[in-house]
Scaffold this active site. Structure first.
Site, short mmCIF file in Angstrom:
data_model
loop_
_atom_site.label_atom_id
_atom_site.label_comp_id
_atom_site.label_asym_id
_atom_site.label_seq_id
_atom_site.Cartn_x
_atom_site.Cartn_y
_atom_site.Cartn_z
CG ASP A 69 2.38 5.46 -3.90
OD1 ASP A 69 2.48 6.30 -2.97
OD2 ASP A 69 2.94 4.36 -3.87
CG HIS A 140 5.73 -2.53 -4.02
ND1 HIS A 140 4.72 -3.24 -3.42
CD2 HIS A 140 5.95 -1.47 -3.19
CE1 HIS A 140 4.34 -2.64 -2.31
NE2 HIS A 140 5.08 -1.56 -2.14
CD GLU A 145 2.26 -4.39 -6.01
OE1 GLU A 145 3.37 -4.85 -5.68
OE2 GLU A 145 1.35 -4.16 -5.18
#
Ligand code: GLP
Length: 247
Positions: A69, A140, A145
């Site tokens: 990410d 998460h 999430e």
């Protein structure tokens, strides 16, 4: 396959065990594809991999990597970007070729299109052999999430209030934490042939318990790993403290 759990006595031992698993994959398949994570938890593992590179000749020269990410809006030279973190904590310390390292682009003409391209790069590389993960206090994985779809792919996501708070420790204040990120999806992560999730410290104990022993639910994204064929959690004693199963 239920999630396998390895309990280490502390964060140092957790890091060494994780690095040993990664090193084994690299030795068996020098041109392997590794998935990496950021956060405080994997720092020790990266330090150990750097040590093995320097002292034991563990080479990453043919390895390709994909990170989970990146914050939307942060460029790679921002000191809180995940690209910056990876360069400093690992890539600059080993013999990997920087052009074989992929992190979603936080600043791009069209970040959404970048997400689609990211999936294609992973496919073109032959898929991920081993993806190293951390876990958020709310369960998460990457920035998926609670509520994320089990088949989600790399996309732009909004961060939970609790994640913004947890990650504000790295910024001057919570106001500076980006509200959005680019994140590999749960479907993306689960295509990895092997998954290793790290957790350390008492704050992670509830999330680890829910992921390993709780129901498979989108309320705890890490629990969606329960039907992955080869997932191991390597956790320290504090993170394991709420598990009721054999330790
Ligand atoms: C961030 C990252 C996750 C990471 C989590 C836990 O939100 N996006 O990939 O697993 O934080 O971080 P830490 O290891 O610092 O507790």
């Amino acid at each position: 396959m239920p999630i396998k759990v390895v309990v280490a006595k502390d964060a140092k031992e957790m890091s060494k065990k994780a690095a040993a698993v990664i090193a084994e994959v690299v030795r068996k398949r020098p041109h392997c594809v590794l998935g990496f994570a950021t956060g405080s938890t994997p720092e020790g593992t990266y330090a150990e991999l750097a040590r093995m590179n320097k002292e034991e000749g563990l080479s990453f020269a043919r390895v390709t990597t994909f990170n989970l990410d990146e914050y939307l809006g942060l460029d790679g030279d921002h000191d809180q970007s995940y690209r910056y973190f990876m360069n400093k904590n690992l890539f600059e310390k080993i013999d990997i070729r920087l052009w074989n390292t992929f992190v979603p682009l936080g600043v791009a003409a069209d970040p959404g299109v970048g997400c689609i391209a990211y999936e294609q790069y992973i496919k073109a590389a032959g898929g991920v052999d081993l993806w190293l993960l951390g876990i958020g206090n709310n369960g998460h994985i990457a920035f998926n999430e609670p509520g994320s779809a089990p088949d989600s792919r790399t996309r732009i996501v909004a961060l939970d209030k609790s994640t913004i708070e947890a990650n504000s420790r790295f910024f001057k204040s919570a106001d500076e934490v980006p509200r959005y990120a680019l994140s590999a999806g749960i479907g993306t992560i689960k295509e990895a042939r092997k998954i290793v999730l790290l957790a350390s410290g008492p704050k992670k104990a509830n999330a680890v318990k829910a992921a390993v022993e709780g129901p498979v639910t989108i309320e705890c994204p890490a629990s969606l790993l329960q039907d992955h064929p080869d997932t191991t959690f390597i956790v320290d004693a504090e993170a394991a403290s709420k598990l009721s199963g054999e330790k």
